[in-house]
Structure formats: C-alpha cells, structure tokens
Design a protein around this motif. Structure first.
Motif, PDB file in Angstrom:
ATOM      1  N   ASN A 208       0.864  -1.277   0.074  1.00  0.00           N
ATOM      2  CA  ASN A 208      -0.184  -0.154  -0.031  1.00  0.00           C
ATOM      3  C   ASN A 208       0.786   1.169  -0.154  1.00  0.00           C
ATOM      4  O   ASN A 208       1.886   1.274   0.764  1.00  0.00           O
ATOM      5  CB  ASN A 208      -0.779   0.072   1.246  1.00  0.00           C
ATOM      6  CG  ASN A 208      -1.875   1.431   1.352  1.00  0.00           C
ATOM      7  OD1 ASN A 208      -1.367   2.376   1.907  1.00  0.00           O
ATOM      8  ND2 ASN A 208      -2.821   1.431   0.638  1.00  0.00           N
TER       9      ASN A 208
ATOM     10  N   THR B 266      -4.105   7.299  -1.213  1.00  0.00           N
ATOM     11  CA  THR B 266      -3.623   6.059  -0.904  1.00  0.00           C
ATOM     12  C   THR B 266      -3.988   5.160  -2.106  1.00  0.00           C
ATOM     13  O   THR B 266      -5.155   5.490  -2.747  1.00  0.00           O
ATOM     14  CB  THR B 266      -4.264   5.300   0.279  1.00  0.00           C
ATOM     15  OG1 THR B 266      -3.952   4.169   0.541  1.00  0.00           O
ATOM     16  CG2 THR B 266      -5.639   5.586   0.018  1.00  0.00           C
TER      17      THR B 266
ATOM     18  N   LEU C 150      -3.886   8.589  -6.667  1.00  0.00           N
ATOM     19  CA  LEU C 150      -2.186   8.725  -6.623  1.00  0.00           C
ATOM     20  C   LEU C 150      -1.869   9.212  -7.847  1.00  0.00           C
ATOM     21  O   LEU C 150      -0.756   9.593  -7.933  1.00  0.00           O
ATOM     22  CB  LEU C 150      -1.510   7.566  -6.332  1.00  0.00           C
ATOM     23  CG  LEU C 150      -1.724   7.056  -4.681  1.00  0.00           C
ATOM     24  CD1 LEU C 150      -0.545   6.029  -4.561  1.00  0.00           C
ATOM     25  CD2 LEU C 150      -1.570   7.907  -3.709  1.00  0.00           C
TER      26      LEU C 150
ATOM     27  N   LEU D 104       0.666   5.412   0.589  1.00  0.00           N
ATOM     28  CA  LEU D 104      -0.062   6.459   1.309  1.00  0.00           C
ATOM     29  C   LEU D 104       0.870   7.778   1.160  1.00  0.00           C
ATOM     30  O   LEU D 104       2.027   7.840   1.548  1.00  0.00           O
ATOM     31  CB  LEU D 104      -0.369   6.059   2.736  1.00  0.00           C
ATOM     32  CG  LEU D 104      -0.921   7.244   3.455  1.00  0.00           C
ATOM     33  CD1 LEU D 104      -2.412   7.472   3.034  1.00  0.00           C
ATOM     34  CD2 LEU D 104      -0.998   6.666   5.061  1.00  0.00           C
TER      35      LEU D 104
ATOM     36  N   ASP E 275      -3.598   0.779  -3.360  1.00  0.00           N
ATOM     37  CA  ASP E 275      -2.883  -0.718  -3.369  1.00  0.00           C
ATOM     38  C   ASP E 275      -2.512  -0.710  -4.564  1.00  0.00           C
ATOM     39  O   ASP E 275      -3.263  -0.848  -5.508  1.00  0.00           O
ATOM     40  CB  ASP E 275      -4.012  -1.676  -2.937  1.00  0.00           C
ATOM     41  CG  ASP E 275      -4.693  -1.487  -1.287  1.00  0.00           C
ATOM     42  OD1 ASP E 275      -3.855  -1.035  -0.678  1.00  0.00           O
ATOM     43  OD2 ASP E 275      -5.759  -1.821  -1.173  1.00  0.00           O
TER      44      ASP E 275
ATOM     45  N   THR F 119       4.761   6.957   2.364  1.00  0.00           N
ATOM     46  CA  THR F 119       4.642   5.769   3.252  1.00  0.00           C
ATOM     47  C   THR F 119       4.367   4.396   2.469  1.00  0.00           C
ATOM     48  O   THR F 119       3.376   4.388   1.742  1.00  0.00           O
ATOM     49  CB  THR F 119       3.836   5.831   4.387  1.00  0.00           C
ATOM     50  OG1 THR F 119       3.997   6.835   5.142  1.00  0.00           O
ATOM     51  CG2 THR F 119       3.838   4.634   5.370  1.00  0.00           C
TER      52      THR F 119
END
Length: 460
Positions: free
Chosen positions: A222, A230, A272, A224, A232, A300
C-alpha cells in the motif's frame, strides 16, 4: 598484310603499356600514401566508414584533452588541499600549546596569523587553466562561477547521428575553502522519497536480472501520501500480463511499468495518479518519489495481505506482516545555507578558521573559548579531509576515463588500418614488378613501331 599485322602488334603493345601504367600509378599511390583506400573512388563503403571513425577519433582526442585539463585542475586543487591540511594540523598544535598555563597567547597568535596567511595564499594560488576551486566567489553577479564543474568524459552517437556527451562532475561547492560571497545560498525544496533496502536485481526474485511472475510470486503493498492519497499496488501474473512480454522473464523496467500503470490508473476518491512514481535510484533500489516538493510531502509504503495461494516476494521492502514495517519518506522545504567556504564560515565561537584570534582569550572564559576553537579546527580538518577524498575519487574517475579513451582511440586506429591501410611490403614488390613490366612494354612498343617503319621502307 605485313604492315597490318605490324600495326596490330603496335596497338597491342600500346594497350598493354597503358594498362601497366594505370596499375603503376595506383600502386605508386598506395606506396606513397600507405593506403589502399585513399579516396571514395577506391572503395566508397570503406572510405565512408574510415572517415566516420577518423571523425570519432578527432572527437575522442578533444575529450582526452578535456580530461587532461580536468585532471590538471583536480591535481592542483588536491595539492592545495594537502598543503592546507598540513597547515591546519600545525594550527591545531599551536592552539593546543596555547592551552598550557603561562603561554603568551599573543605570541602564539603571531604564529597562527602566519599560518592563516599561508593557507589563504595557497588557496588563492591553486589555479589551473584559469580555474580555482578552493578560493571562489559564488555571488550571483559572478557569472563565471559554477557550483559543479563538469569535465567532458566521453561522447556517443546514436543511429540518428545525435551526439551526446558524458560528464564527470566536480562539486566545487563541497570543496571550496574560501568564498567571497557573504550572502546565503537558497537550497531547493525536496520531494519525499522512500527506498528499498537493496537493489532490485539484488533481491532473490530478480536474481539473474529478471523475475518469474508466471506462477505464484506476488508483490502486494500500500502506498500512502500526505493528504490521505492512498492506493493498493498488486503485481502478479494477472496484473503483469499487460506489461511484460514474457512472464517468466520480467525485466526491471517492465516491473516498474506495471507499478506506474497501476498508479496512473488509480480511480479512488483520492487517487495517486500524477502524485508519485516508481523508479530505480542510482544504486538500483526500487524508489517511490512524490511529485510535490515541500516540507509536508511524505510517502509511506507497507506490505499488504497476499492473495490466496500466492507467495509474497521481497523487492526491497521485506515480506513482513501486512500493515506493519511501514517505511516513510519525508520532503523538505526550501531553505538557505551559508555562502562561505570551509575555512571562512563563522561558527559558534565567533571565529572562522581564517579569523581565529586567541590574543585576547584570557581567564576561564578564554580557556573555554579556546577549547571550542580547537574543536572547530578538528571539525574543519575532517571537512578538508573529506574534500580531499572527493577530489581523489574524481581523480581516479578521470584517470580511468583517460585510459579508456586512449584504448578506444587505439582500437579505432586499428579499425581504420584494417579498412584502408596498404600492405607496404606487398605493394613495394608489386611496384618493382610493374616497373619491370613497363620497361618491357616500352621495348615491345618500340620494336613494333620499328617493324612498321621497316615495312614502309620496302615501298620506297
């Protein structure tokens, strides 16, 4: 009839002589020039290739000269640093002497001032080809100053004929000792980046340079970003099918393409797309970098739960439990840094190395300040040593490139020789034979001509 035969013999002898003369001219040219292909008419293909290689060698010769100048500049700066490093060690010894009770610090300062003047003079005179990398002026008004000096290290030409040059960069801003620019230098904001722990090709799944995603191997994590963006990312045989030509041999670029395709196709409420991208850094590590560059930028990454029946593989971020072992990267805001060099930057002591003055340091406070000055000199010695290390690395790189360019030029010379050079021994032998044939042909022509004159005299 006899006259006709005589004329035919003369014509044959003349034709033979012309042919020999042509061969003789060509052979003489090869012997005198040393080349069997000296013009396009000799062999258009070989002449064209040889001309291109000669042009490349001329460019490589210029590159070699540039490397020589760069090497000279690096040597000059390195020698200056070495000399100044010795002076700084001497300076440190003088300061340590001044810590002893009863020492006249004013007299020690006289010696220190002499060392300071010598270091300044050494830096100012460390000039090569008009370039001084130790004593500079980085003020915006000085258009000749370059924070990074680039040395031309090589060139290449693509199939379209476009020429590109490779450079070896010397970070002058990191090695300068003195800088006339008292103003601050603005440093740019940085993006948030998070890196894998090892190069992608150093991971088990990419050992050998490619990965096998035709089976159960899977990458699931994932991403972030700050602001709640965020997504996946899932890489397995299903999602990789559209990005890889061969699932059993997925290249690192195909792997990156698959990740970036999923980022670009993200349709979440806070997507994103356009905000982060995957790439490989100079060490070959999988890297995620934000488009935004500021202090609030962050990225992250953490592992997700693997799909049923598949096996989570490590691409530099481990295979830990989903939702744990998060790795975070932060950006930074634009800022300012001192425009001075290693030896003229004023520290907390109120002195720079160039302006240290211990003559008036007395009492307990003076001793404390002197101790801080000694620590300051120790740190400066470490910085100058580090600058010397950087120059040493540049020197090694430049010398290695010089050796390579020299080898490349010699290889090109051999290529040219194979294509156009004549075999002088063979051509010399052939020249002697043709000269002999020429003499015989002249004699044959003379005999043929005299024979026709004899026939004509019978009719008088």
């Amino acid at each position: 009839m006899t006259s006709l035969l005589t004329n035919i013999s003369a014509m044959t002898a003349l034709t033979t002589l012309k042919g020999i003369n042509q061969q003789l001219d060509a052979t003489s040219n090869r012997v005198s020039t040393g080349q069997r292909v000296s013009a396009a008419s000799d062999n258009a293909a070989y002449w064209s290739i040889a001309t291109t290689v000669r042009t490349d060698n001329a460019s490589l010769s210029a590159v070699k000269d540039s490397l020589g100048l760069g090497s000279s500049a690096v040597d000059t700066a390195y020698n200056g640093l070495n000399s100044i490093l010795s002076d700084m060690q001497n300076l440190r010894a003088k300061l340590q002497t001044a810590l002893q009770p009863g020492v006249d610090r004013a007299k020690v300062q006289t010696e220190i001032k002499a060392i300071q003047d010598k270091m300044q003079a050494t830096a100012d005179s460390s000039t090569s080809s008009g370039q001084n990398w130790l004593s500079v002026n980085s003020a915006p008004s000085n258009t000749s100053y370059q924070a990074t000096q680039n040395v031309v290290a090589g060139f290449s030409r693509d199939t379209l004929g476009t020429v590109t040059f490779s450079m070896i960069g010397v970070d002058v801003n990191a090695i300068k000792l003195y800088d006339d620019n008292a103003a601050s230098i603005t440093t740019p904001a940085t993006s948030a980046q998070v890196f894998g722990s090892t190069s992608l090709t150093g991971t088990t799944v990419f050992s050998g340079g490619t990965a096998n995603f035709s089976g159960t191997n899977e990458v699931s994590f994932n991403l972030l970003l700050d602001g709640g963006f965020t997504a996946d990312i899932l890489i397995n045989k299903t999602t990789m099918a559209s990005a890889a030509a061969n699932l059993t041999k997925v290249t690192t670029q195909e792997f990156l393409d698959a990740i970036n395709n999923q980022i670009a196709a993200d349709t979440a409420t806070t997507p994103l797309a356009g905000k982060v991208s995957a790439s490989l850094d100079t060490a070959g590590r999988l890297t995620f970098k934000t488009t935004a560059a500021n202090a609030t930028a962050s990225v992250t990454i953490q592992n997700n739960t693997v799909s049923t029946g598949n096996t989570l593989v490590d691409v530099g971020f481990g295979t830990g439990t989903a939702g744990t072992d998060a790795r975070v990267g932060k950006g930074s805001a634009a800022g300012t840094t001192a425009g001075k060099g290693i030896l003229d930057t004023v520290e907390g002591t109120g002195f720079s190395i160039a302006t240290i003055n211990i003559a008036n340091l007395v009492g307990t406070t003076g001793d404390s300040t002197l101790s801080a000055v000694i620590t300051q000199v120790e740190k400066a010695i470490a910085k100058v040593t580090d600058a010397g290390t950087k120059l040493g690395a540049n020197k090694t790189q430049i010398d290695g490139q010089k050796a390579f360019v020299d080898t490349l030029m010699k290889a090109n010379d051999r290529t040219i020789g194979i294509l156009v050079d004549a075999d002088i021994e063979e051509e010399s032998t052939k020249l002697k034979a043709l000269q002999t044939q020429q003499q015989l042909a002249v004699q044959a022509l003379s005999i043929a001509n005299s024979g026709s004159q004899t026939v004509l005299s019978l009719f008088r």
